[in-house]
Design an enzyme around this catalytic site. Structure first.
Site, PDB file in Angstrom:
ATOM      1  N   HIS A 105       5.025  11.514  -4.180  1.00 27.67           N
ATOM      2  CA  HIS A 105       5.383  11.181  -5.092  1.00 27.67           C
ATOM      3  C   HIS A 105       4.677  11.668  -6.437  1.00 27.67           C
ATOM      4  O   HIS A 105       3.570  11.840  -6.363  1.00 27.67           O
ATOM      5  CB  HIS A 105       5.656   9.332  -4.512  1.00 27.67           C
ATOM      6  CG  HIS A 105       5.009   8.734  -4.428  1.00 27.67           C
ATOM      7  ND1 HIS A 105       3.938   8.471  -5.227  1.00 27.67           N
ATOM      8  CD2 HIS A 105       4.235   8.888  -3.358  1.00 27.67           C
ATOM      9  CE1 HIS A 105       3.146   7.299  -5.078  1.00 27.67           C
ATOM     10  NE2 HIS A 105       3.292   7.968  -3.869  1.00 27.67           N
ATOM     11  N   ASP A 107       5.282   9.064  -8.559  1.00 26.84           N
ATOM     12  CA  ASP A 107       4.866   8.414  -9.549  1.00 26.84           C
ATOM     13  C   ASP A 107       4.357   7.625  -9.094  1.00 26.84           C
ATOM     14  O   ASP A 107       3.121   7.998  -8.184  1.00 26.84           O
ATOM     15  CB  ASP A 107       6.232   7.325  -9.800  1.00 26.84           C
ATOM     16  CG  ASP A 107       6.778   7.006  -8.763  1.00 26.84           C
ATOM     17  OD1 ASP A 107       6.797   8.138  -7.501  1.00 26.84           O
ATOM     18  OD2 ASP A 107       7.094   6.546  -8.222  1.00 26.84           O
ATOM     19  N   GLU A 171       9.258   6.411  -5.824  1.00 33.06           N
ATOM     20  CA  GLU A 171       8.327   5.789  -4.493  1.00 33.06           C
ATOM     21  C   GLU A 171       7.965   4.736  -4.703  1.00 33.06           C
ATOM     22  O   GLU A 171       8.626   3.564  -4.133  1.00 33.06           O
ATOM     23  CB  GLU A 171       7.362   6.986  -4.210  1.00 33.06           C
ATOM     24  CG  GLU A 171       6.551   6.010  -2.180  1.00 33.06           C
ATOM     25  CD  GLU A 171       5.422   5.086  -2.230  1.00 33.06           C
ATOM     26  OE1 GLU A 171       5.760   4.709  -1.869  1.00 33.06           O
ATOM     27  OE2 GLU A 171       5.237   5.201  -3.262  1.00 33.06           O
ATOM     28  N   ASP A 201       3.767  12.834   5.138  1.00 30.00           N
ATOM     29  CA  ASP A 201       3.914  12.254   3.766  1.00 30.00           C
ATOM     30  C   ASP A 201       2.357  11.091   3.632  1.00 30.00           C
ATOM     31  O   ASP A 201       1.943  11.140   4.770  1.00 30.00           O
ATOM     32  CB  ASP A 201       5.206  10.987   3.745  1.00 30.00           C
ATOM     33  CG  ASP A 201       6.193  10.384   2.911  1.00 30.00           C
ATOM     34  OD1 ASP A 201       5.159  10.851   1.888  1.00 30.00           O
ATOM     35  OD2 ASP A 201       6.246   9.660   2.297  1.00 30.00           O
ATOM     36  N   HIS A 447      -3.059   0.898  -6.201  1.00 32.33           N
ATOM     37  CA  HIS A 447      -3.112   0.140  -6.745  1.00 32.33           C
ATOM     38  C   HIS A 447      -3.728  -0.668  -7.221  1.00 32.33           C
ATOM     39  O   HIS A 447      -2.705  -1.805  -8.395  1.00 32.33           O
ATOM     40  CB  HIS A 447      -1.929  -0.471  -5.914  1.00 32.33           C
ATOM     41  CG  HIS A 447      -0.944   0.051  -5.336  1.00 32.33           C
ATOM     42  ND1 HIS A 447       0.161  -0.280  -4.884  1.00 32.33           N
ATOM     43  CD2 HIS A 447      -0.147   1.543  -5.376  1.00 32.33           C
ATOM     44  CE1 HIS A 447       1.462   0.378  -4.413  1.00 32.33           C
ATOM     45  NE2 HIS A 447       0.774   1.593  -4.309  1.00 32.33           N
TER      46      HIS A 447
END
Ligand SMILES: CCCCCCCC/C=C\CCCCCCCC(=O)N[C@@H](CC(C)C)C(=O)O
Length: 484
Positions: A105, A107, A171, A201, A447
Site C-alpha cells: 500500500h 498510504d 490499507e 503482502d 505506527h
C-alpha cells in the site's frame, strides 16, 4: 520435516543490485509525500499528496509506467478526491502458469511532529538508515518492488509468470482500494477463485535479537493472519446530579469496571489450535540450550509453553485473541457528571476463535446490561492457513536465504491485518512478511515515532524481490533445499 536450509549460497556479486545514490534518493524523496490516510469523519487534506506521489513514481520508473512494451500494463482505479489504487501487470515468459500477485500500500498512518526528533515528512538520513513516516510501513516494500522490477525489465528480463502488482491507497483505513481491486480482478481480468498461484503482502518484520538467545534476524512469515474486530462499549447512566453530591456509580465508573474486567480476563489461550506449534518447532534449531529442550519436546511441555502467554506480550499475541482498549472518552466539564461514557476495544482474533466466540466471552466477562456492546464495521474472521509445504513458501525462504545474511524464516501467524485479507478467495498460498531486517528497538517505529528503514536491509530487500521475481516458476528446488 522441520528443517529450514539457511545456508544457501548467496547470490553472486554480479547478480546483486547495489544501493546506489540514485536508489537511496528515490526512497528518500518518496518519503516526503504526505500520503496520509485519515479516519472517517476527519478532514482529508492529503489527497493531492497521493496525486503528486504517483506522478513522481511514474517519472522515476519509465520502463514500468511509460513503457511501449505490450507486456507491461498499468491500470488506475480511481477513488474520491483524485486518489488512485494502481495495478501493474507484467506478462511472464510462460503463459501457461497461473499469475502471482504482490501487494503493497501507498498510504501511511499520521505522525505527530512534536513526538519526533525530526519532521516525519522531511526524511532524516544517516549512513545507516532513513527515518520518516512510511519508511518501513509500507513504502519500503512498494519502492523495493519497483526498484527490483525496473532493474529486471531494464536488463531485458521478464518474470517466469504473469505478475500483478497492487498498490492500494487506503490499507490503513479499511482497504477499499483492495476490495475494489478484487472486483476488477474478477470482472476486468477474468481472474477466478484460486486464480493466483500465490499472493505476497506486508506482514511480520525480520527482527534481530527478537527472542532471548536468538541473535540472528528472525522472520515469522504469516501463513495466516489474525482476524479483526472492533467493538464500542457505551454506558448511558442517567442518574446524574450536581458534582458536589455524586452518586456511588456513574457512566465513567461503570465503564471503567467493565474495561478492568476485560483486562483481567483475557480471551482463552488457543495454543495448539493453529500453526503456532509448528512455529515453535521451526525455532528449535536456533534456540539457546536453556530453552531448546522445552520447545523440542512440546508433547511433554505444551501446557508449560502455553503458559508463556501470561508473561510475555509477544507470546500472548501469538497464542490468544488480544483486546486493546484504544479509545476512552467521557465528560466535558470538571463539575458536571456526564451521562455517557464510551470506549473502543480492538481485538485481533486468533485463528482458533471466531468473532462470535470473542463476543460471547466479552459479554460474559463484562456481565453488566448497562454496558452496550456494538460491533464496528470492518470485522473479519482470521485468514485461512497457507499449506505448510507450499512450494512458493519454500521458494520465498530460498530467496530470503540467498539475499539476506543469516536470516531465519519460519511459518507463523501475522499478528496484524493487511490487504491480502480482501483477496483470500484468489489463492490458497498467501504470505505476509517484510524482507527488511530491523533491530528490536526499531519495532515501535511502525505506527509509532522515529520509524526507520536501514539501508543495508533495503538493499537486501530489493535483492530478495529481484531473486524471487527470477525464480518464481513451478520448478521444485533441488532436494535438501528449504524444506519447511
Ligand atoms: C518470534 C518473533 C516475535 C516478533 C514479534 C513481532 C511483533 C510485530 C507485530 C506486528 C508488527 C508489524 C506490523 C506491520 C504491518 C502493519 C499493518 C497494519 O498496521 N495493518 C492495520 C490494518 C487495519 C485494518 C487498519 C492493522 O492495524 O493491523
Amino acid at each position: 520435516k522441520n528443517h529450514v536450509c539457511d545456508h544457501e549460497a548467496p547470490i553472486s556479486d554480479e547478480e546483486r543490485v547495489k544501493l546506489s545514490p540514485d536508489i537511496r534518493d528515490r526512497m528518500v524523496k518518496a518519503l516526503e509525500f504526505k500520503t496520509i490516510s485519515v479516519e472517517d469523519g476527519m478532514e482529508d487534506i492529503y489527497s493531492n499528496e497521493f496525486v503528486k506521489f504517483w506522478h513522481y513514481i511514474y517519472e522515476q520508473y519509465p520502463r514500468i509506467f511509460s513503457s511501449e512494451d505490450p507486456d507491461v500494463q498499468v491500470d488506475r482505479i480511481e477513488f474520491e478526491n483524485g486518489k488512485e489504487t494502481i495495478v501493474v501487470i507484467i506478462e511472464g515468459t510462460d503463459r501457461t502458469l497461473k499469475p502471482g500477485l504482490f501487494i503493497s500500500h501507498a498510504d501511511v498512518v499520521p505522525a505527530i511532529r512534536k513526538e519526533w526528533t525530526h519532521d516525519p515528512f522531511k526524511p532524516f538520513v544517516t549512513e545507516d538508515f532513513v527515518q520518516a513516516r512510511g519508511a518501513y510501513d509500507c513504502k519500503s516494500i512498494l519502492m523495493a518492488q519497483l526498484e527490483a522490477l525496473h532493474a529486471l525489465l531494464l536488463n531485458g528480463e521478464k518474470p517466469p509468470r504473469k505478475t500483478y502488482f497492487l498498490f492500494p491507497h487506503d490499507e490503513e483505513v479499511g482497504g477499499f482500494g483492495a476490495q475494489e481491486a478484487a472486483k476488477i480482478f474478477r470482472e476486468r481480468y477474468n481472474i477466478q477463485s484460486d486464480g493466483f498461484a500465490f499472493i505476497i503482502d506486508e506482514g511480520m518484520p525480520p527482527i534481530r535479537n527478537g527472542l532471548p538467545g536468538v541473535t540472528k534476524p528472525l522472520l515469522t512469515i504469516g501463513y495466516t493472519a489474525k482476524g479483526y474486530l472492533t467493538v464500542e462499549l457505551t454506558v448511558n447512566y442517567a442518574k446524574v446530579g450536581h458534582a458536589s453530591i455524586p452518586e456511588k456509580e456513574s457512566s465513567i465508573t461503570i465503564l471503567s469496571d467493565a474495561l478492568s474486567r476485560i483486562n483481567a480476563n483475557p480471551q482463552p489461550n488457543q495454543f495448539g489450535k493453529s500453526i503456532e506449534v509448528e512455529m515453535m518447532e521451526g525455532l528449535v534449531p536456533y534456540l539457546p540450550w536453556t530453552i531448546k529442550p522445552v520447545i523440542a519436546n512440546l508433547w511433554l511441555f505444551r501446557p508449560l509453553v502455553a503458559l508463556a502467554a501470561n508473561f510475555d506480550k509477544q507470546m500472548n499475541a501469538f497464542f490468544r485473541t488480544t483486546s486493546a482498549i484504544t479509545i476512552f472518552n467521557a465528560g466535558y466539564k470538571s463539575n458536571v457528571i456526564p451521562i455517557q461514557a464510551r470506549a473502543v476495544v480492538n481485538h485481533r482474533i486468533h485463528p482458533g476463535q471466531t468473532i462470535s466466540q470473542v463476543l460471547e466471552h466479552l459479554e460474559r466477562v463484562i456481565d453488566d446490561d448497562r454496558v452496550l456492546i456494538t460491533q464496528e464495521e470492518g470485522a473479519l474472521e482470521a485468514d485461512k492457513v497457507t499449506p505448510r509445504d507450499s512450494l512458493y513458501g519454500r521458494k520465498i525462504v530460498h530467496s530470503l536465504n540467498r539475499t539476506i545474511k543469516d536470516i531465519i524464516a519460519i511459518p507463523g501467524i501475522f499478528l496484524a491485518a493487511c490487504d491480502a485479507r480482501w483477496l483470500q478467495d484468489f489463492s490458497d498460498h498467501i504470505f505476509r512478511f517484510y524482507p527488511f531486517v530491523m533491530e528490536k528497538e526499531d519495532l515501535p517505529g511502525i505506527h509509532g515515532r522515529e520509524e526507520k528503514l536501514r539501508w543495508q536491509s533495503y538493499e537486501d530487500g530489493i535483492n530478495f524481490y529481484l531473486d524471487f521475481f527470477r525464480h518464481m516458476d513451478e520448478n521444485d528446488l533441488p532436494p535438501g533445499h528449504t524444506e519447511l
